[in-house]
Write an enzyme that holds these catalytic residues in place. Structure first.
Site, short mmCIF file in Angstrom:
data_model
loop_
_atom_site.label_atom_id
_atom_site.label_comp_id
_atom_site.label_asym_id
_atom_site.label_seq_id
_atom_site.Cartn_x
_atom_site.Cartn_y
_atom_site.Cartn_z
CB ALA A 164 -8.86 5.11 2.28
CE1 TYR A 193 -2.71 9.27 7.32
CE2 TYR A 193 -4.11 7.47 6.55
CZ TYR A 193 -3.40 8.10 7.57
OH TYR A 193 -3.39 7.57 8.83
N GLY A 245 -9.15 -6.32 9.23
CA GLY A 245 -8.05 -5.62 9.89
C GLY A 245 -7.80 -6.16 11.28
CD GLN A 258 -2.80 1.36 2.34
OE1 GLN A 258 -2.31 1.48 3.45
NE2 GLN A 258 -4.10 1.37 2.13
#
Ligand SMILES: Cc1cc2nc3c(=O)[nH]c(=O)nc-3n(C[C@H](O)[C@H](O)[C@H](O)COP(=O)(O)O)c2cc1C
Length: 382
Positions: free
Chosen positions: A180, A183, A323, A98
């Site tokens: 998302a 940021y 998560g 990511q």
């Protein structure tokens, strides 16, 4: 279960649909370099035919919001990541990195003293994680960011291109752009944080320009089916707001159809950053994105075994990312497949620290890691 049926991401075949969500764990070696702890953590969570997404990984020093978060701009970082990737591949799993730029969520204590940058000089009311004079990790207020000059935005697009090339060298299977959770991409996209009057502000098309210029650059490096985008269309984390999220994210989802992506990753409205919240039916969810975006969709945010199975059965998502449950259960896919009970997660060890709360959560089966202790994690219910 449908969650354990085959699917694909780009041209990669997957054996199941349980994905490790990107999780910042703040456990790099000095220099924002992944080391042995991170190799063990990802190896534990790798499964045959599965997909892992890494911690948010900064493309440049200015992109780092949290101390000891990983980077992808030095040779040492590439070498560290290559060791992670090789270990995960040896277990038959895919791994996407990511790529991240924190923008105004960064703090000078983590950027080598540089003032954080943003589309506009507007402050986020969240906190950064920094190391104090005694070496302790503490929360710090975010500073007022500096507004980026027009040519500096194009330079950040180039940083993403460079970082995407380094990710390829490290052997990753693909790249997820972190658009998302408040940021830099989202700061440009939403009108609450973007008050610019140049080519990167004003109209929806202009606000989306930074994201799509970057996507063009990264797709040029990686080719079709290897690039993904993560969105939090109803997220407010990072003091984010937009006057019309349905229009904004409908537009983004529509334009994403113009690319051959690996997947689009959508965080559901019931999650704000890492916490549950009350969400209204009218908020933008994976269902709304699914109506517009025609490719593979990964949904994330507050899923259980039952709700993950249901969203796949209903056809609203192809894969489901977990998560908090995956960080506490290294063998989560196997536990979900067999209906085994789950370890609880310990919030106090989410960010920073050592092996505790990172690589010592027990496996349910005998496939126990050599470094694992017998301690079960304690804390909040998962
Ligand atoms: C400790 C922690 C770190 C996180 N770091 C990231 C991150 O680096 N990038 C990202 O996109 N989301 C991050 N998230 C959000 C998760 O990917 C996910 O969207 C969120 O935890 C909701 O999913 P869950 O209910 O399955 O935990 C983080 C969440 C947690 C709990």
């Amino acid at each position: 279960m449908k969650l354990f049926s085959q699917t694909h991401v780009g041209s990669f075949a997957l054996k199941h649909r349980v994905v490790l969500a990107p999780l910042t764990r703040m456990r790099t070696e000095p220099g924002n370099v992944p080391g042995d702890l991170m190799i063990e953590y990802y190896t534990q969570r790798a499964s045959e035919g599965g997909l892992l997404i890494t911690d948010a990984t900064a493309v440049a020093p200015l992109g780092i919001a949290y101390v000891d978060a990983p980077g992808m701009w030095t040779r040492e970082q590439v070498a560290g990541w290559k060791r992670v990737v090789d270990a995960v591949h040896a277990k038959g799993s895919l791994i996407f990195v990511q790529l991240w730029h924190a923008g105004r969520q960064a703090h000078a204590a983590n950027t080598g003293g540089l003032t954080p940058v943003a589309p506009s000089a507007l402050r986020s009311l969240e906190h950064a994680a920094i190391r104090d004079g005694q070496g302790q990790i503490v929360e710090a207020e975010l500073p007022l960011p500096r507004e980026l000059a027009t040519d500096e935005v194009a330079a950040i697009v180039e940083q993403f291109r460079q970082s995407a090339m380094l990710a390829k060298e490290a052997g990753f299977d693909g790249v997820e752009l972190h658009a998302a959770n408040g940021y830099l991409f989202e700061q440009f996209l939403l009108d609450g944080s973007n008050h610019r009057t140049d080519a990167y502000g004003g109209s929806l098309e202009n606000r989306a320009k930074f994201l799509f210029d970057t996507l063009d650059a990264v797709v040029e490096v990686w080719g079709p089916g290897r690039v993904a985008v993560r969105l939090s269309p109803s997220g407010t984390y990072g003091t984010m707001s937009d006057s019309d999220p349905h229009a904004t994210f409908g537009y983004v989802a529509g334009r994403l159809n113009g690319y051959v992506l690996a997947y689009v990753h959508v965080i559901e409205p019931r999650i704000r950053g890492i916490d549950e919240r009350e969400a209204a039916e009218s908020e933008v969810s994976s269902k709304d994105i699914r109506r517009v975006f025609k490719g593979t969709l990964v949904a994330a945010g507050g899923f259980t075994r039952e709700s993950a199975e249901q969203i796949v059965i209903d056809g609203h998502a192809d894969l489901v990312a977990f998560g908090r449950m995956f960080l506490a259960n290294p063998d989560l896919p196997e536990r979900l497949r067999t209906g085994m009970p789950l370890n609880r997660y310990d919030r106090s060890t989410f960010y920073g620290g050592d092996a505790r709360g990172y690589i010592d959560y027990p496996f349910a089966t005998s496939r126990v890691s050599a470094r694992q202790t017998a301690d079960a994690a304690t804390g909040e219910p998962a």
